[in-house]
Design a protein around this motif. Structure first.
Motif, PDB file in Angstrom:
ATOM      1  N   MET A 172     -11.315  18.090 -11.602  1.00 47.36           N
ATOM      2  CA  MET A 172     -10.504  16.901 -11.355  1.00 47.36           C
ATOM      3  C   MET A 172      -9.798  17.010 -10.004  1.00 47.36           C
ATOM      4  O   MET A 172      -9.747  16.034  -9.243  1.00 47.36           O
ATOM      5  N   ARG A 173      -9.284  18.188  -9.700  1.00 51.94           N
ATOM      6  CA  ARG A 173      -8.578  18.390  -8.434  1.00 51.94           C
ATOM      7  C   ARG A 173      -9.487  18.098  -7.239  1.00 51.94           C
ATOM      8  O   ARG A 173      -9.086  17.423  -6.282  1.00 51.94           O
ATOM      9  N   VAL A 174     -10.720  18.598  -7.292  1.00 50.52           N
ATOM     10  CA  VAL A 174     -11.679  18.366  -6.202  1.00 50.52           C
ATOM     11  C   VAL A 174     -11.955  16.868  -6.046  1.00 50.52           C
ATOM     12  O   VAL A 174     -12.006  16.340  -4.929  1.00 50.52           O
ATOM     13  N   SER A 175     -12.098  16.180  -7.172  1.00 55.54           N
ATOM     14  CA  SER A 175     -12.350  14.746  -7.120  1.00 55.54           C
ATOM     15  C   SER A 175     -11.162  14.003  -6.510  1.00 55.54           C
ATOM     16  O   SER A 175     -11.339  13.102  -5.676  1.00 55.54           O
ATOM     17  N   TYR A 176      -9.957  14.388  -6.883  1.00 61.57           N
ATOM     18  CA  TYR A 176      -8.776  13.742  -6.323  1.00 61.57           C
ATOM     19  C   TYR A 176      -8.687  13.981  -4.815  1.00 61.57           C
ATOM     20  O   TYR A 176      -8.305  13.082  -4.059  1.00 61.57           O
ATOM     21  N   GLN A 177      -9.047  15.178  -4.368  1.00 62.64           N
ATOM     22  CA  GLN A 177      -8.990  15.452  -2.929  1.00 62.64           C
ATOM     23  C   GLN A 177      -9.965  14.553  -2.172  1.00 62.64           C
ATOM     24  O   GLN A 177      -9.636  14.033  -1.093  1.00 62.64           O
ATOM     25  N   GLN A 178     -11.145  14.346  -2.728  1.00 63.70           N
ATOM     26  CA  GLN A 178     -12.124  13.465  -2.093  1.00 63.70           C
ATOM     27  C   GLN A 178     -11.575  12.039  -1.993  1.00 63.70           C
ATOM     28  O   GLN A 178     -11.723  11.365  -0.968  1.00 63.70           O
ATOM     29  N   ARG A 179     -10.929  11.592  -3.046  1.00 63.10           N
ATOM     30  CA  ARG A 179     -10.376  10.237  -3.059  1.00 63.10           C
ATOM     31  C   ARG A 179      -9.192  10.116  -2.091  1.00 63.10           C
ATOM     32  O   ARG A 179      -9.028   9.091  -1.422  1.00 63.10           O
ATOM     33  N   ARG A 180      -8.378  11.162  -2.034  1.00 65.45           N
ATOM     34  CA  ARG A 180      -7.281  11.169  -1.061  1.00 65.45           C
ATOM     35  C   ARG A 180      -7.819  11.002   0.347  1.00 65.45           C
ATOM     36  O   ARG A 180      -7.300  10.205   1.149  1.00 65.45           O
ATOM     37  N   ASN A 181      -8.885  11.751   0.663  1.00 65.68           N
ATOM     38  CA  ASN A 181      -9.464  11.667   2.006  1.00 65.68           C
ATOM     39  C   ASN A 181      -9.973  10.266   2.300  1.00 65.68           C
ATOM     40  O   ASN A 181      -9.816   9.748   3.416  1.00 65.68           O
ATOM     41  N   LEU A 182     -10.595   9.650   1.306  1.00 63.55           N
ATOM     42  CA  LEU A 182     -11.079   8.279   1.464  1.00 63.55           C
ATOM     43  C   LEU A 182      -9.921   7.334   1.756  1.00 63.55           C
ATOM     44  O   LEU A 182     -10.003   6.492   2.669  1.00 63.55           O
TER      45      LEU A 182
END
Length: 389
Positions: A289-299
Motif C-alpha cells: 500500500m505504501r508503494v502505491s501511495y508513493q506512486q500516486r503522490r508523485n502523480l
C-alpha cells in the motif's frame, strides 16, 4: 433547569468540516472524492481471516479494559522499532481508534485554564477536544515554515500556563514530517519546560523516498513527557475497525485507563485480534500500500505543477496541500466550485485551522483511475473551461 438544556461548551463546538463535504458525496457515483482520509484498500486478508476465525470460535466477549495482553505486548515490540521501550502491562492502552486516545489523554491532562499549543494546520479534532476540557488553545501557525513546527516558534508561544504541545508527524493535512534534528530541539524544549507533548503518529508507516519515521518519544528523557498516539486505521486500512493505542508514562496511562473504563470499556475484541495479526504478519501488505501511495503522490505533485498550483512535497501520510491562492478564490469557495461545477470533492484548508486559508487538502488514497479523472476535472476548472461531466 439552569444554564440551558445543553452544555454551553458543546453547543459552541462546530460540526466537523470534513464531514460536511463527506455528506455531500454520500450516494453520489458522479463525484470523485479526494476528501475523506480513508485508504481505498480493504484490510489485508490475513487480518480479516483472523477476525473470522475468532467470530467462528465465539470469541465475542469483553477483553480487559487495557486490551488483550498479547496485543499490548505486540505493540510494545513494534515500538522498539522506533527506539521506544514501554511496559505492555501498564504503559500501553488499547483504544477505540486514535480519536478516543486523543480525547482521553486531553481529558486526563488538561484543567480549565491550562494552555495547549497546537501546531496548525492540524487534524480537525485537536482544537475542539481541547476546548471541551476548558483549556486555552494557543495556535502555532506553521505556514511560513513549510508547515513544520520548530522549537524556535514553539518557544515564542510558551507562557507560565503552557502544559501541553500537540504535534502530528507525518502530518494530516500536509503530509510533512518534522526532521529528526528539529524534533530533538523540540524534545529539549519540552523537557526544559516540563511539558507534555502529544505525538500523533498514526501515519508513521506511510513515509516515502527511503525516509524513516522518528518519534519524539525516542529521545533521551522523554518517557515522562511524550504521549505516543497511534493505531491501525491508516497503514493497515482498518478505519472501520476502530482500533488504536496510546503509550506513555505509567501514571498517565493508569489515569487514562480509568476514563477508558467508564467511557468505552474496551476496544472490540475482533478488532484487537485482527490488529494483533497485522503486527505479526501484515507488514508486507502495508508495504504494498505504501508503494502505491508513493506512486500516486508523485502523480499528484506532477499534475499540480503542470496546473500552476505550488505544493510543498509531502514526505508521508496520503495527503497533499496545494496552494490555490493564485486562483483568487478562498479555500471554501474553491472547494465549493470544484464539487458543484466539476464534481470533485476536496477539503478547504481552513478546516484544519485559520492558517490553512489559501490551501485545500487532497487525499491520494484513491484508486489511480479516479485520481487521474479528478485531476483532469480540476485542470478544466483552473483553465476556466466548463465541466464535461
Amino acid at each position: 433547569m439552569t444554564g440551558g438544556r445543553f452544555s454551553a461548551k458543546m453547543t459552541a463546538i462546530p460540526p466537523s468540516p470534513i464531514r460536511k463535504f463527506f455528506d455531500l458525496i454520500i450516494g453520489r457515483d458522479d463525484i470523485v472524492s479526494l476528501g475523506v482520509g480513508e485508504p481505498d484498500f480493504p484490510t489485508p486478508w490475513c487480518m480479516r481471516e483472523e477476525a473470522y476465525y475468532h467470530l467462528e470460535q465465539g470469541h465475542t466477549s469483553y477483553t480487559s479494559n487495557w486490551g488483550l495482553l498479547e496485543l499490548r505486548s505486540a505493540v510494545a515490540d513494534y515500538l522498539k522499532r522506533y527506539d521506544m521501550d514501554y511496559n505492555p502491562e501498564k504503559e500501553i492502552l488499547i483504544t477505540v481508534g486514535v480519536s478516543e486516545a486523543i480525547d482521553s489523554v486531553l481529558r486526563t491532562i488538561l484543567n480549565p485554564g491550562d494552555e495547549i499549543i497546537v501546531a496548525e494546520p492540524c487534524y480537525v479534532s485537536y482544537q475542539p477536544l481541547a476546548e471541551l476540557c476548558g483549556a486555552k488553545l494557543v495556535r502555532l501557525d506553521t505556514s511560513k515554515d513549510g508547515f513544520i513546527p520548530t522549537a524556535e516558534r514553539i518557544r515564542e508561544k510558551l507562557s507560565p500556563a503552557t502544559k501541553v504541545l500537540m504535534i502530528c508527524s507525518p502530518s494530516n493535512p500536509t503530509g510533512r514530517m518534522i526532521p529528526a534534528d528539529e524534533l530533538e530541539k523540540i524534545a529539549a524544549l519540552v523537557r526544559e519546560n516540563n511539558l507534555w507533548v502529544l505525538s500523533d503518529e498514526v501515519y508513521c508507516e506511510l513515509v516515502y523516498d527511503g525516509r524513516k519515521h522518528v518519534s519524539i518519544g525516542s529521545f533521551p528523557g522523554m518517557k515522562e513527557h511524550a504521549v505516543i498516539l497511534n493505531g491501525f486505521s491508516k497503514a493497515f486500512a482498518m478505519t472501520g475497525w476502530r482500533i488504536g493505542f496510546v503509550a506513555g508514562d505509567r501514571e498517565l496511562v493508569e489515569q487514562m485507563h480509568k476514563l477508558h473504563q467508564y467511557s468505552t470499556i474496551c476496544a472490540p475484541i475482533m478488532s484487537q485480534y485482527a490488529a494483533l495479526e497485522g503486527l505479526r504478519h501484515g507488514f508486507n501488505e502495508v508495504e504494498k500500500m505504501r508503494v502505491s501511495y508513493q506512486q500516486r503522490r508523485n502523480l499528484m505533485m506532477k499534475s499540480f505543477e503542470e496546473m500552476g498550483l505550488p505544493v510543498t512535497e509531502p514526505e508521508g501520510a496520503f495527503y497533499i496541500f496545494p496552494d490555490i491562492r493564485g486562483t483568487g478564490l478562498s479555500s471554501e469557495k474553491f472547494a465549493e466550485k470544484l464539487i458543484k461545477e466539476h464534481k470533485v470533492a476536496v477539503v478547504p484548508g481552513t478546516a484544519f485551522g485559520a492558517c490553512g486559508e489559501g490551501f485545500v487538502r487532497c487525499c491520494y488514497a484513491t484508486e489511480i483511475g479516479k485520481l487521474k479523472e479528478a485531476l483532469r476535472r480540476m485542470a478544466l476548472m483552473l483553465e476556466g473551461k466548463p465541466s464535461d461531466v
